[in-house]
Design an enzyme around this catalytic site. Sequence first.
Site, PDB file in Angstrom:
ATOM      1  N   PRO A  23       0.847  -1.197   0.000  1.00 40.80           N
ATOM      2  CA  PRO A  23       0.000   0.000   0.000  1.00 40.80           C
ATOM      3  C   PRO A  23       0.879   1.243   0.000  1.00 40.80           C
ATOM      4  CG  PRO A  23       0.029  -1.023   2.177  1.00 40.80           C
ATOM      5  CD  PRO A  23       0.768  -1.947   1.267  1.00 40.80           C
TER       6      PRO A  23
ATOM      7  N   GLN B 128      -6.147  -1.534   3.154  1.00 42.97           N
ATOM      8  CA  GLN B 128      -5.409  -1.168   4.363  1.00 42.97           C
ATOM      9  C   GLN B 128      -6.125  -0.020   5.069  1.00 42.97           C
ATOM     10  OE1 GLN B 128      -1.506   1.018   4.748  1.00 42.97           O
ATOM     11  NE2 GLN B 128      -0.834  -0.976   5.558  1.00 42.97           N
TER      12      GLN B 128
ATOM     13  N   CYS C  48       3.386   3.043   9.167  1.00 42.49           N
ATOM     14  CA  CYS C  48       3.636   4.337   8.531  1.00 42.49           C
ATOM     15  C   CYS C  48       4.201   5.336   9.539  1.00 42.49           C
ATOM     16  CB  CYS C  48       2.354   4.886   7.925  1.00 42.49           C
ATOM     17  SG  CYS C  48       2.592   6.467   7.077  1.00 42.49           S
TER      18      CYS C  48
ATOM     19  N   LYS D 175       0.327  -4.981   9.249  1.00 43.32           N
ATOM     20  CA  LYS D 175       1.631  -4.631   8.675  1.00 43.32           C
ATOM     21  C   LYS D 175       2.354  -3.740   9.678  1.00 43.32           C
ATOM     22  CE  LYS D 175       3.876  -2.820   4.524  1.00 43.32           C
ATOM     23  NZ  LYS D 175       4.633  -1.666   5.041  1.00 43.32           N
TER      24      LYS D 175
ATOM     25  N   ASN E  31       8.866  -7.242   4.041  1.00 43.84           N
ATOM     26  CA  ASN E  31       8.773  -6.019   3.247  1.00 43.84           C
ATOM     27  C   ASN E  31      10.007  -5.167   3.524  1.00 43.84           C
ATOM     28  OD1 ASN E  31       7.165  -2.900   3.657  1.00 43.84           O
ATOM     29  ND2 ASN E  31       7.562  -3.806   1.672  1.00 43.84           N
ATOM     30  N   GLY E  32      10.407  -4.394   2.524  1.00 46.61           N
ATOM     31  CA  GLY E  32      11.511  -3.468   2.715  1.00 46.61           C
ATOM     32  C   GLY E  32      12.736  -3.815   1.895  1.00 46.61           C
ATOM     33  N   GLY E  33      13.106  -2.925   0.976  1.00 43.41           N
ATOM     34  CA  GLY E  33      14.346  -3.077   0.242  1.00 43.41           C
ATOM     35  C   GLY E  33      14.345  -4.110  -0.865  1.00 43.41           C
TER      36      GLY E  33
ATOM     37  N   ARG F 222       8.061   0.379  -3.916  1.00 40.29           N
ATOM     38  CA  ARG F 222       8.387   1.316  -4.991  1.00 40.29           C
ATOM     39  C   ARG F 222       8.935   0.671  -6.250  1.00 40.29           C
ATOM     40  NH1 ARG F 222       7.156   3.637  -0.869  1.00 40.29           N
ATOM     41  NH2 ARG F 222       6.557   5.834  -0.816  1.00 40.29           N
TER      42      ARG F 222
END
Length: 340
Positions: A23, A76, A106, A146, A218-220, A242
């Site tokens: 999201p 979400q 977030c 999340k 999640n992440g990277g 992204r």
Amino acid sequence: MSAEPGKQRVTDVRRAARLSVAPMMDWTDRHCRWFHRRLSRETLLYTEMVTAAALVRGGAHYLLDYDQDEHPVALQLGGSDPAMLAEATRIATTFGYDEINLNVGCPSDRVQSGCFGAVLMRDPALVADCVKAMQGAAGDTPVTVKCRIGVDEQDPAQALPAFLEAMIGAGVRQVTIHARKAWLQGLNPKENREIPPLDYPLVLAMKARFPELWIGLNGGVTSLEQAQDHLAEGVDGVMIGRAAYHQPWDILAHADQRIYGADTPVVAPEEAVRAMLPYIEAERTKGTPLHHVTRHMLGVFAGRPGARAFRRVLSDHQRLKQGGPELLEDALAEVVPQAA
């Protein structure tokens, strides 16, 4: 193109969540999701975060509209008031989402001022109350979370397992972990996505410690190959943000075959772009500006000769104001065909 109330097409959302598009505010709107679905039929797609207050106090139910062809699709929610989250969940379930996810990750100032998002990592008991309330209103729709590995001065090796224990105690069976700490003071959201170091081993350790809990990472993650590597190491799912937006074909076009074992053919980027033409025509009749759709398509030819010219045509504000679907054909003409 809004959802048919009560319809729910996916029975195994955990399978869908083996790969998901994160999201992302201002990015993963319904137009983005419809385009991503041209590239992958299987990947789980998330909405932008919708605040519970916007639905309950603001009555902004239009934020929940989506096309049935977006399934599997997850909503979400953001919030920290159990009663309001329960009511927002009750509203959302009539739209037939495949999953409802609570944002505990977030780090933006606006989210912090509303006392939700990553700041909730400090109060696992409150998050547990929130998800219990949401589950009570969700019927058979899975409620997931999340989160980050921790915030500010927290030691993730202690904070994360304590948080996950609270989630398990509240009945949560599926958590996606952004493998970075969030610094609520001193770093802006962009910096929070890049500066705190990634700790993939900690996420893997949580999967070993809580084998009954579905854990996504999640992440990277910037490629489908990396996602496959993480899955092979033992996490249950991988969420990409992204990279999936800026390079949608690279991430999503082979996902059905490599992640899900599907035998469906890979969709060429040109085919995905042309598949948007009927959608754009339908949206134009409703008054949707062309750039609201085409802005999500700019990265589909990333790395290919002509990609810059393709983006330039679809970013020409004057032509976007005056043009229609034919603008996509003009943009496609700028892309050098791939050799057979």
